[in-house]
Every structure is written in C-alpha cells, then in structure tokens.
Design a protein around this motif. Structure first.
Motif, PDB file in Angstrom:
ATOM      1  N   VAL A 122     -21.303 -17.285 -14.666  1.00 26.52           N
ATOM      2  CA  VAL A 122     -22.276 -16.185 -14.547  1.00 26.52           C
ATOM      3  C   VAL A 122     -23.100 -16.120 -15.826  1.00 26.52           C
ATOM      4  O   VAL A 122     -22.573 -16.220 -16.934  1.00 26.52           O
ATOM      5  CB  VAL A 122     -21.543 -14.845 -14.301  1.00 26.52           C
ATOM      6  N   GLU A 123     -24.410 -15.898 -15.667  1.00 26.10           N
ATOM      7  CA  GLU A 123     -25.300 -15.819 -16.820  1.00 26.10           C
ATOM      8  C   GLU A 123     -25.901 -14.419 -16.916  1.00 26.10           C
ATOM      9  O   GLU A 123     -26.774 -14.053 -16.129  1.00 26.10           O
ATOM     10  CB  GLU A 123     -26.414 -16.861 -16.700  1.00 26.10           C
ATOM     11  N   ASN A 124     -25.404 -13.646 -17.837  1.00 27.32           N
ATOM     12  CA  ASN A 124     -25.992 -12.351 -18.188  1.00 27.32           C
ATOM     13  C   ASN A 124     -25.535 -12.003 -19.597  1.00 27.32           C
ATOM     14  O   ASN A 124     -24.659 -12.672 -20.172  1.00 27.32           O
ATOM     15  CB  ASN A 124     -25.638 -11.238 -17.184  1.00 27.32           C
ATOM     16  N   LEU A 125     -26.076 -10.955 -20.125  1.00 20.59           N
ATOM     17  CA  LEU A 125     -25.836 -10.602 -21.519  1.00 20.59           C
ATOM     18  C   LEU A 125     -24.379 -10.253 -21.774  1.00 20.59           C
ATOM     19  O   LEU A 125     -23.782 -10.678 -22.770  1.00 20.59           O
ATOM     20  CB  LEU A 125     -26.740  -9.427 -21.919  1.00 20.59           C
ATOM     21  N   ILE A 126     -23.784  -9.497 -20.866  1.00 15.16           N
ATOM     22  CA  ILE A 126     -22.400  -9.043 -21.069  1.00 15.16           C
ATOM     23  C   ILE A 126     -21.435 -10.229 -21.007  1.00 15.16           C
ATOM     24  O   ILE A 126     -20.541 -10.380 -21.855  1.00 15.16           O
ATOM     25  CB  ILE A 126     -22.039  -7.967 -20.030  1.00 15.16           C
ATOM     26  N   VAL A 127     -21.604 -11.060 -19.987  1.00 16.26           N
ATOM     27  CA  VAL A 127     -20.701 -12.211 -19.817  1.00 16.26           C
ATOM     28  C   VAL A 127     -20.858 -13.190 -20.978  1.00 16.26           C
ATOM     29  O   VAL A 127     -19.880 -13.740 -21.488  1.00 16.26           O
ATOM     30  CB  VAL A 127     -20.974 -12.905 -18.468  1.00 16.26           C
ATOM     31  N   THR A 128     -22.095 -13.381 -21.415  1.00 20.09           N
ATOM     32  CA  THR A 128     -22.339 -14.304 -22.531  1.00 20.09           C
ATOM     33  C   THR A 128     -21.652 -13.811 -23.798  1.00 20.09           C
ATOM     34  O   THR A 128     -21.041 -14.598 -24.536  1.00 20.09           O
ATOM     35  CB  THR A 128     -23.846 -14.459 -22.762  1.00 20.09           C
ATOM     36  N   ASP A 129     -21.747 -12.518 -24.052  1.00 18.37           N
ATOM     37  CA  ASP A 129     -21.090 -11.948 -25.228  1.00 18.37           C
ATOM     38  C   ASP A 129     -19.572 -12.089 -25.137  1.00 18.37           C
ATOM     39  O   ASP A 129     -18.888 -12.390 -26.131  1.00 18.37           O
ATOM     40  CB  ASP A 129     -21.482 -10.478 -25.362  1.00 18.37           C
ATOM     41  N   LEU A 130     -19.012 -11.892 -23.916  1.00 12.85           N
ATOM     42  CA  LEU A 130     -17.566 -12.034 -23.705  1.00 12.85           C
ATOM     43  C   LEU A 130     -17.120 -13.474 -23.923  1.00 12.85           C
ATOM     44  O   LEU A 130     -16.105 -13.737 -24.576  1.00 12.85           O
ATOM     45  CB  LEU A 130     -17.187 -11.568 -22.298  1.00 12.85           C
ATOM     46  N   LEU A 131     -17.899 -14.412 -23.399  1.00 13.50           N
ATOM     47  CA  LEU A 131     -17.544 -15.830 -23.546  1.00 13.50           C
ATOM     48  C   LEU A 131     -17.569 -16.256 -25.009  1.00 13.50           C
ATOM     49  O   LEU A 131     -16.695 -17.007 -25.459  1.00 13.50           O
ATOM     50  CB  LEU A 131     -18.502 -16.699 -22.722  1.00 13.50           C
ATOM     51  N   ASN A 132     -18.557 -15.779 -25.746  1.00 19.53           N
ATOM     52  CA  ASN A 132     -18.633 -16.137 -27.168  1.00 19.53           C
ATOM     53  C   ASN A 132     -17.445 -15.567 -27.946  1.00 19.53           C
ATOM     54  O   ASN A 132     -16.886 -16.232 -28.816  1.00 19.53           O
ATOM     55  CB  ASN A 132     -19.944 -15.623 -27.770  1.00 19.53           C
ATOM     56  N   SER A 133     -17.067 -14.334 -27.613  1.00 15.43           N
ATOM     57  CA  SER A 133     -15.949 -13.702 -28.308  1.00 15.43           C
ATOM     58  C   SER A 133     -14.637 -14.408 -27.996  1.00 15.43           C
ATOM     59  O   SER A 133     -13.825 -14.667 -28.896  1.00 15.43           O
ATOM     60  CB  SER A 133     -15.857 -12.229 -27.900  1.00 15.43           C
ATOM     61  N   VAL A 134     -14.441 -14.747 -26.729  1.00 13.89           N
ATOM     62  CA  VAL A 134     -13.204 -15.424 -26.319  1.00 13.89           C
ATOM     63  C   VAL A 134     -13.149 -16.832 -26.890  1.00 13.89           C
ATOM     64  O   VAL A 134     -12.078 -17.320 -27.293  1.00 13.89           O
ATOM     65  CB  VAL A 134     -13.094 -15.440 -24.782  1.00 13.89           C
ATOM     66  N   SER A 135     -14.276 -17.510 -26.934  1.00 13.27           N
ATOM     67  CA  SER A 135     -14.318 -18.883 -27.457  1.00 13.27           C
ATOM     68  C   SER A 135     -13.864 -18.932 -28.909  1.00 13.27           C
ATOM     69  O   SER A 135     -13.193 -19.877 -29.335  1.00 13.27           O
ATOM     70  CB  SER A 135     -15.737 -19.461 -27.324  1.00 13.27           C
ATOM     71  N   LEU A 136     -14.256 -17.930 -29.683  1.00 17.68           N
ATOM     72  CA  LEU A 136     -13.826 -17.884 -31.084  1.00 17.68           C
ATOM     73  C   LEU A 136     -12.320 -17.679 -31.193  1.00 17.68           C
ATOM     74  O   LEU A 136     -11.669 -18.221 -32.093  1.00 17.68           O
ATOM     75  CB  LEU A 136     -14.567 -16.760 -31.817  1.00 17.68           C
ATOM     76  N   LYS A 137     -11.748 -16.906 -30.281  1.00 11.90           N
ATOM     77  CA  LYS A 137     -10.321 -16.619 -30.328  1.00 11.90           C
ATOM     78  C   LYS A 137      -9.487 -17.833 -29.914  1.00 11.90           C
ATOM     79  O   LYS A 137      -8.452 -18.134 -30.527  1.00 11.90           O
ATOM     80  CB  LYS A 137      -9.996 -15.439 -29.412  1.00 11.90           C
ATOM     81  N   ILE A 138      -9.916 -18.535 -28.859  1.00 18.30           N
ATOM     82  CA  ILE A 138      -9.094 -19.636 -28.318  1.00 18.30           C
ATOM     83  C   ILE A 138      -9.093 -20.848 -29.245  1.00 18.30           C
ATOM     84  O   ILE A 138      -8.232 -21.735 -29.098  1.00 18.30           O
ATOM     85  CB  ILE A 138      -9.575 -20.041 -26.913  1.00 18.30           C
ATOM     86  N   LYS A 139     -10.040 -20.890 -30.193  1.00 20.56           N
ATOM     87  CA  LYS A 139     -10.009 -21.990 -31.162  1.00 20.56           C
ATOM     88  C   LYS A 139      -8.772 -21.933 -32.046  1.00 20.56           C
ATOM     89  O   LYS A 139      -8.335 -22.947 -32.574  1.00 20.56           O
ATOM     90  CB  LYS A 139     -11.265 -21.947 -32.024  1.00 20.56           C
ATOM     91  N   GLN A 140      -8.183 -20.780 -32.144  1.00 19.02           N
ATOM     92  CA  GLN A 140      -6.999 -20.607 -32.974  1.00 19.02           C
ATOM     93  C   GLN A 140      -5.690 -20.821 -32.193  1.00 19.02           C
ATOM     94  O   GLN A 140      -4.607 -20.767 -32.772  1.00 19.02           O
ATOM     95  CB  GLN A 140      -6.996 -19.195 -33.567  1.00 19.02           C
TER      96      GLN A 140
END
Length: 298
Positions: A122-140
């Motif tokens: 899904v492409e929208n502002l809320i989902v994009t912000d969630l994906l970016n936040s989760v991506s930073l977490k899963i790197k650890q």
C-alpha cells in the motif's frame, strides 16, 4: 530493509532451528528408549519368538562393523517409536510463524511488524511512515534471536547422560529382575495371539474315552486312538499296525466280519421292455423282427 524479505528470511532460519530441535529430540528419545528396552531384556526375547528365533544370535556387517541382530532390532524399534513421539511433540511448534515470535522477543515491534507486513504493497503517507520505522527496527534483529539456546543445551545434556548410562548398562549387562525374557515372550504371544505349540490347521486333541488299558487316545497313530480336528471336524486317524488298509479304527478292524454269502445264480434270458414302444415302418416289420432275433441268438 524490505519487511517481506525480512520475514521470509526469518521463516527460513526458524525452519532450520526447528529441524535441529527435532533431530536432537529424536536422538535423545531413541537412546532412552533403547536403554529401557535393553533393561527389560527385550533383546533376549527374540530367541523365544518363532518369527525371529532363526535370526537370533546372527550378526550383520554394516559399514565395516559387525552388529548383532538383537542390537539392530532394538535400534529399529526404538527409532520407530521415537519418530512418532518426536513428530507428535513438535506438531504445535510448526504452526507458530516467525513473525509472531519476533514480536514476542521485541515488544517495540508488537503488532507494528505484522501491520507493516500486511500493508507492504500500500502506498500512502501513514503506511510509508510505518514501513520506514519498522525497517529501522528490524535491522537490529538477528536470525539467531529465534534460536532457543536453552532447548538445544538441554537436549545435548540428555543425549550425553543417556549415552553414558547406556554404555554402562550394556557393558555390565544390567537387567531388571521383574520377569524373565521367556515370560515376556509369552506376554507378547498372548497379545499377538501367536501359539507356537498348536497350529491352527492341525490340532491334536485327547480322546474323550480311554481304552481298556487306560491309555489316552493322543499318543500314537499306530495302535492308540488318535483324533485330530481339521477345520472344525473331528477325524479318527487310527492306523492298525500291519493292516495296510489305511486309517481306520483298530477295534472295528478286528471285529469286521470278512465272510459273505454269494448270491445265487440265475438264468440269463431276454426280457422285453414293457416301456419301449416304437412304430415300425409299414412293410419292414418282418425284416426288423428277424434282425433282432438273429442278434439275440448270437
């Protein structure tokens, strides 16, 4: 990092770890079961079972090692039971997905990881912000986080302890004194319904009445009464000694009257049949009658 690629990677790692758990549990359970079977003397039971008594005591050359039949049989039995137990124990483990395990270990990803995974396309502002936040977490998050080290260590300890115990028990031939291998073989026969003494198709029974000398009727086929049951029917197989006439009752053979009265001779004559009638062609009656009279004279 892409959320879906991350989840697929963790699922693959989790499958590898689960295979390790199953393998360790299978080995430990097999050793323990083999130890118990040896302790109760199951390896000594095979010589009392008709299906295995010929193979008991033999050895097989496997990978350059001479392995006794009893050892191989106990290993197969223990492995088969262990396989069933291991599969049943890990049925519930395979239903848990890596995504939920990661969320349990990392509370900051609770529900956020699955939401990002479900809405990755899904492409929208809320989902994009969630994906970016989760991506930073899963790197650890490392794949080794899904490995339960305590389970592995416990399984290894069980294997080592059970193996050491097995070596001691086998070397010192430690057995239970509760019952003998022969008694255990009889218990197995009772469970399986195997009767080695009396086949189903040919059963020798004692006679209902003893003879005049007090002998039972199941001792000898030549002289004494012998009764067998073939497919539910009692058959007398007494063979009088020297009779040469097959199976019969000895008393009946002695009392048989061989004298017989010969029937009287009677005059042979031609008797016309009263039930045979046939119309003869006209003009040939005399010829046909003459033919049959001539045949009767000969």
């Amino acid at each position: 990092m892409d959320v879906r690629d991350f989840v697929k990677k963790q699922e693959a790692a989790l499958k590898r770890y689960r295979r390790i758990y199953k393998l360790l549990d299978f080995i430990g359970t097999t050793i323990i079961l083999y130890l118990l079977l040896f302790y109760i003397g199951l390896d000594e039971v095979f010589q009392y079972l008709s299906s295995f008594e010929v193979k008991a005591g033999t050895s097989y050359d496997i990978l350059g090692m001479s392995i006794a039949f009893e050892t191989l049989a106990l290993t197969i039995i223990a492995s088969f039971i262990s396989l069933i137990v291991t599969v049943l124990r890990h049925l519930r483990d395979d239903r848990t997905k890596a995504l939920f395990l990661i969320e349990e270990k990392y509370p900051e990803l609770h529900e956020r990881l699955r939401t990002a995974y479900d809405n990755a396309g899904v492409e929208n502002l809320i989902v994009t912000d969630l994906l970016n936040s989760v991506s930073l977490k899963i790197k650890q998050v490392a794949s080794s986080a899904l490995l339960v080290k305590g389970k592995v260590v416990f399984a290894l300890i069980i294997i080592l302890v059970s193996s050491a115990t097995l070596v001691y028990v086998v070397d010192n031939d430690v057995r239970t004194t509760g019952f003998t291998p022969k008694e255990l073989a009889e218990m197995i026969d009772d469970v399986t319904g195997d009767d080695n003494d009396k086949p189903d198709d040919f059963v020798v029974l004692e006679g209902e009445d003893d003879d005049e000398e007090g002998n039972s009727g199941s001792e000898d086929l030549t002289g004494e009464t012998a009764i067998i049951v073939v497919e539910g029917t009692e058959v007398d197989l007494t063979l009088p000694a020297g009779s040469g006439i097959g199976f019969s009752n000895q008393e009946d053979a002695e009392e048989a009257d061989e004298d017989f009265e010969q029937s009287s001779a009677y005059e042979i004559s031609i008797i016309s049949s009263q039930s045979y009638y046939e119309e003869l062609p006209e003009g040939y009656e005399s010829i046909i009658k003459s033919y049959f009279e001539e045949m009767a004279g000969n």
